[in-house]
Structures are given as structure tokens and as C-alpha cells.
Design a protein around this motif. Structure first.
Motif, PDB file in Angstrom:
ATOM      1  N   THR A 199      42.597  25.418  25.100  1.00 53.12           N
ATOM      2  CA  THR A 199      43.671  26.383  24.180  1.00 53.12           C
ATOM      3  C   THR A 199      43.066  26.730  23.278  1.00 53.12           C
ATOM      4  O   THR A 199      42.262  26.916  22.465  1.00 53.12           O
ATOM      5  N   ASP A 200      43.359  28.141  22.938  1.00 50.99           N
ATOM      6  CA  ASP A 200      43.093  29.031  21.955  1.00 50.99           C
ATOM      7  C   ASP A 200      43.292  28.610  20.644  1.00 50.99           C
ATOM      8  O   ASP A 200      44.219  28.387  19.929  1.00 50.99           O
ATOM      9  N   PHE A 201      42.749  28.919  19.489  1.00 50.61           N
ATOM     10  CA  PHE A 201      42.675  28.542  18.540  1.00 50.61           C
ATOM     11  C   PHE A 201      43.260  28.954  17.244  1.00 50.61           C
ATOM     12  O   PHE A 201      43.720  28.265  16.362  1.00 50.61           O
ATOM     13  N   VAL A 255      47.899  26.026  27.222  1.00 50.04           N
ATOM     14  CA  VAL A 255      46.413  25.574  28.203  1.00 50.04           C
ATOM     15  C   VAL A 255      46.178  26.460  28.975  1.00 50.04           C
ATOM     16  O   VAL A 255      47.285  26.713  29.826  1.00 50.04           O
ATOM     17  N   HIS A 256      45.331  26.732  29.119  1.00 48.10           N
ATOM     18  CA  HIS A 256      44.233  28.045  30.337  1.00 48.10           C
ATOM     19  C   HIS A 256      43.037  27.595  30.633  1.00 48.10           C
ATOM     20  O   HIS A 256      42.169  26.824  30.062  1.00 48.10           O
ATOM     21  N   ARG A 257      42.845  28.177  31.562  1.00 48.48           N
ATOM     22  CA  ARG A 257      41.406  28.469  31.894  1.00 48.48           C
ATOM     23  C   ARG A 257      41.338  29.316  33.472  1.00 48.48           C
ATOM     24  O   ARG A 257      42.494  30.131  33.326  1.00 48.48           O
ATOM     25  N   VAL A 258      39.945  30.057  33.181  1.00 45.99           N
ATOM     26  CA  VAL A 258      39.536  31.018  33.648  1.00 45.99           C
ATOM     27  C   VAL A 258      38.476  30.406  35.157  1.00 45.99           C
ATOM     28  O   VAL A 258      38.002  29.812  35.327  1.00 45.99           O
ATOM     29  N   VAL A 259      40.491  30.922  36.662  1.00 52.15           N
ATOM     30  CA  VAL A 259      38.789  30.111  37.850  1.00 52.15           C
ATOM     31  C   VAL A 259      38.271  30.749  38.600  1.00 52.15           C
ATOM     32  O   VAL A 259      37.604  32.281  38.172  1.00 52.15           O
ATOM     33  N   ARG A 270      33.698  39.822  40.723  1.00 49.81           N
ATOM     34  CA  ARG A 270      33.353  40.252  39.591  1.00 49.81           C
ATOM     35  C   ARG A 270      34.753  40.190  38.716  1.00 49.81           C
ATOM     36  O   ARG A 270      35.589  41.266  39.627  1.00 49.81           O
ATOM     37  N   ARG A 271      35.020  39.553  37.260  1.00 54.62           N
ATOM     38  CA  ARG A 271      36.415  39.765  36.605  1.00 54.62           C
ATOM     39  C   ARG A 271      36.262  39.783  35.156  1.00 54.62           C
ATOM     40  O   ARG A 271      35.157  40.018  34.491  1.00 54.62           O
ATOM     41  N   GLN A 272      36.636  41.189  34.685  1.00 56.37           N
ATOM     42  CA  GLN A 272      36.392  41.803  33.735  1.00 56.37           C
ATOM     43  C   GLN A 272      37.641  41.346  32.138  1.00 56.37           C
ATOM     44  O   GLN A 272      39.288  41.310  32.742  1.00 56.37           O
ATOM     45  N   SER A 273      37.734  40.211  31.682  1.00 56.71           N
ATOM     46  CA  SER A 273      38.961  40.822  30.614  1.00 56.71           C
ATOM     47  C   SER A 273      38.292  41.672  28.664  1.00 56.71           C
ATOM     48  O   SER A 273      37.667  40.748  28.621  1.00 56.71           O
ATOM     49  N   ILE A 274      39.594  42.111  28.417  1.00 53.86           N
ATOM     50  CA  ILE A 274      39.103  42.282  27.145  1.00 53.86           C
ATOM     51  C   ILE A 274      40.531  41.227  26.521  1.00 53.86           C
ATOM     52  O   ILE A 274      41.536  41.946  25.797  1.00 53.86           O
TER      53      ILE A 274
HETATM   54  O1  LIG Z   1      39.780  35.864  30.242  1.00 50.66           O
HETATM   55  C1  LIG Z   1      40.420  35.706  30.757  1.00 50.66           C
HETATM   56  O2  LIG Z   1      41.336  36.040  31.349  1.00 50.66           O
HETATM   57  C2  LIG Z   1      40.797  34.510  29.297  1.00 50.66           C
HETATM   58  C3  LIG Z   1      39.775  34.252  28.637  1.00 50.66           C
HETATM   59  C4  LIG Z   1      40.282  33.073  27.024  1.00 50.66           C
HETATM   60  O3  LIG Z   1      41.267  32.501  27.846  1.00 50.66           O
HETATM   61  C5  LIG Z   1      39.642  32.709  26.340  1.00 50.66           C
HETATM   62  O4  LIG Z   1      38.598  33.458  25.397  1.00 50.66           O
HETATM   63  O5  LIG Z   1      40.344  32.181  25.293  1.00 50.66           O
END
Ligand SMILES: O=C(O)CCC(=O)C(=O)O
Ligand SMILES: [Fe+2]
Length: 326
Positions: A199-201, A255-259, A270-274
Motif C-alpha cells: 500500500t502507498d504510505f 493494495v497494489h503491485r506491478v507484475v 519495458r515499462r515506465q511510470s511517473i
Molecule cells: O508503476 C506503477 O504503476 C506503480 C508503482 C507503485 O505502486 C509505487 O511505486 O508505489
């Protein structure tokens, strides 16, 4: 499936559209702790630019990137293998298969003075790619302003005045993180994921991800994992621990995850997120709000936001990456 909410409906729609947007947000925060957001007003060119400088930075040689590693901090460069989000839940888990670069409030010139006393060292800015610093700061400012508008939607969704949060978030200790999930030409070690379940903080997180295979999933209340789509221009908004706490746990901390991409996935994986993390002031004392229709449950003890954030970010560093401070 988590709904997509149009923020423009909430900001400038009719009274019934506003109510409907707030109502759908409330339902999704209760069920998933997460929703998709469009109509957020972030400039598509800025989103494209921040993805482009992130990609260029992650493409740089490892020894260059490591110059910006601040051991023991979540800011600056985080190399592959040094963070484990699943470990923030209490049990030791394998390292995430990702790298990152982050700035915090202390790194934003007009806000840095407020944080000078918090013991936060400022990051050293990479000089390559050109415009890295300007682009991150532009995105930080735009995302910070947007987070304020999302807080307005959430206040409506909870049926409290926006002022209920304002004095705890006027020096918000926010973070902007670029996350790179490298191409996987072979499966990672057993149990390792792009980002383990967590979970994020803080209060909320807004994720702008590209639509590559091996993406975000959210867990339902009965334990199933659902793929969270990433249509272009849509953000994912996660409710974090401190917001869930603020609502007396009426809302879930998603509750999340990146598979990982499926083995043998064709083409680029390759994946990227901001990700923009919106947090309270470090010294804010968070106590559950008195909500309408709240059951008379025992109210949990207050928490100091900065203590919670430090505790969780220490736990996310793998034992191979010890360090003195948050
Ligand atoms: O990359 C994402 O889609 C989520 C990343 C994430 O959940 C995090 O860094 O807390
Ligand atoms: Fe997360």
C-alpha cells in the motif's frame, strides 16, 4: 473494475455531475482504494516530456546514474535491486525489478526553505538529459496543484469541508518518482516482481504509466488481483495509508503491485511510470475525522505523518541497501 472519474465534472459540472463524481469516487475508495482519473488538466506535452527525460535518464550508463544515488534515502537514484515494496508490509520479500529517480519537496526551490530543518539533503541534479531538472520541476508543480484539486474531490466524497485537510497539508512533504521497469529477457528470481504487493504510505498517489505489458494490478477485498488499465492520458489515483487512517479506515489503502510481463511476451516489455506522492506536513498529527454515519468504533491512536512515512520508507530498502535516514 475501478471506475474512471472525470475531474472536470467535479470542477465545473452541474451540481448533479459534481455529486455523481464525488459519489463514484467514494464508492471506489471504499471498494478498491483506487480509481482512474481523466479530465485532470495535466498538459499532454508535459506528460510526454517527463516520460521522455525519464527514459533518457534510465538509458544512461549505470555508473553515471549511480552518481545520483543517495544511500539510505528514497530520493535521488534508486538502483535495481535495492528496494522491496512488498517488505513494507512487515515480511522480508525479494527486491523489486525496477530503478527510480525521485525528488522531494526539499528539492523544489520555492519550497525548499521549509524543509531545510528536516535533515533532508537535496539531490544532485543530473546534467543529462538536458532539461531534466526543468521538466521534473514543471511536472512537480503541475502535479502538486492537481493533487490539491483531487483533495477537493475526496473531501466532497467524504462529506467534509476541504478545510478538514488544509492545515495538515499546507507544507506537504510530496515526492515525484520516475520509475523504470527494464525489459525482461528472462524471468526474474522466484517471487520477484516489478513492484511487490504494497500500500502507498501517504495520502494519495497519482500514477501516469505507459501501457506496456506487465502492469499495475489492484487487489479486491476478497483477495483477487485485477489488471488496472492505463489508457493514454488517464491517471491512476491510489488512496494511501494515511488517508485510509484519516477516514477511520472507511476507505482502503489500495493494495497494489506491478507484475512482470508474461514470459515470452512479444515486442518491447519495458515499462515506465511517473508517480506523484501527496503527503501531509511531516509534523502533522493525523487523527480519524468525525464522519457522518460513522459507526461508533473505537478510534485508532493519532499518528505523526513524518514518523509513519519514515518507518515505511526504511522498510522498503532491502538489507543490501542499508542507510542512515529517510
Ligand atoms: O508503476 C506503477 O504503476 C506503480 C508503482 C507503485 O505502486 C509505487 O511505486 O508505489
Ligand atoms: Fe504504490
Amino acid at each position: 473494475m475501478p471506475p474512471t472519474i472525470d475531474l472536470a465534472d467535479h470542477l465545473s459540472g452541474s451540481a448533479s455531475r459534481r455529486r455523481d463524481a464525488a459519489h463514484r469516487a467514494a464508492q471506489s475508495c471504499t471498494e478498491f482504494g483506487l480509481f482512474l482519473l481523466r479530465g485532470h488538466g495535466l498538459d499532454p506535452d508535459l506528460l510526454r516530456d517527463v516520460h521522455a527525460v525519464a527514459r533518457e535518464f534510465f538509458d544512461a550508463p549505470e555508473d553515471y546514474k549511480r552518481r545520483f544515488h543517495l544511500p539510505g534515502s528514497s530520493r535521488g537514484y534508486t538502483p535495481l535491486g535495492t528496494e522491496s515494496l512488498a517488505s513494507t508490509g512487515g515480511e522480508t520479500a525479494p527486491a523489486d525489478v525496477k530503478e527510480a529517480f525521485a525528488i522531494g519537496t526539499a528539492d523544489v526551490p520555492e519550497r525548499s526553505a521549509e524543509y531545510a530543518g528536516a535533515g533532508l539533503r537535496t539531490v544532485e541534479w543530473p546534467d543529462r538529459p538536458a532539461r531534466f531538472r526543468e521538466t521534473l520541476l514543471d511536472y512537480y508543480r503541475a502535479a502538486h496543484a492537481l493533487a490539491g484539486r483531487v483533495m477537493g474531490l475526496l473531501a466532497d466524497a467524504l462529506g467534509v469541508p476541504e478545510a478538514a485537510f488544509a492545515d495538515k497539508m499546507d507544507r506537504s512533504a510530496d515526492f515525484l518518482r520516475l520509475i523504470g521497469y527494464p525489459e525482461q529477457d528472462r524471468p526474474p528470481e522466484a517471487g520477484a516482481m516489478r513492484a511487490g504487493a504494497h500500500t502507498d504510505f501517504g495520502v494519495l498517489a497519482m500514477i501516469a504509466a505507459d501501457d506496456a505489458p506487465g502492469g499495475l494490478q489492484v487487489q479486491t477485498r476478497d483477495g483477487r488481483w485485477l489488471d488496472v488499465p492505463a489508457p493514454p492520458g488517464t491517471l491512476v489515483v491510489n488512496i494511501g495509508d494515511l488517508m485510509a487512517y484519516w477516514t477511520g479506515r472507511r476507505w482502503r489503502s489500495a493494495v497494489h503491485r506491478v507484475v512482470n510481463p508474461p514470459a515470452g511476451a512479444a515486442g518491447a516489455t519495458r515499462r515506465q511510470s511517473i508517480v506523484f506522492f501527496h503527503n501531509p506536513n511531516l509534523d502533522a498529527v493525523i487523527e480519524p475525522l468525525r464522519l457522518r454515519d460513522a459507526p461508533g468504533e473505537p478510534r485508532p491512536r493519532p499518528v505523526v505523518a513524518g514518523e509513519w512515512l519514515t518507518y515505511k520508507s526504511r522498510r522498503q530498502r532491502t538489507p543490501a541497501a542499508p542507510g542512515p535516514q529517510g
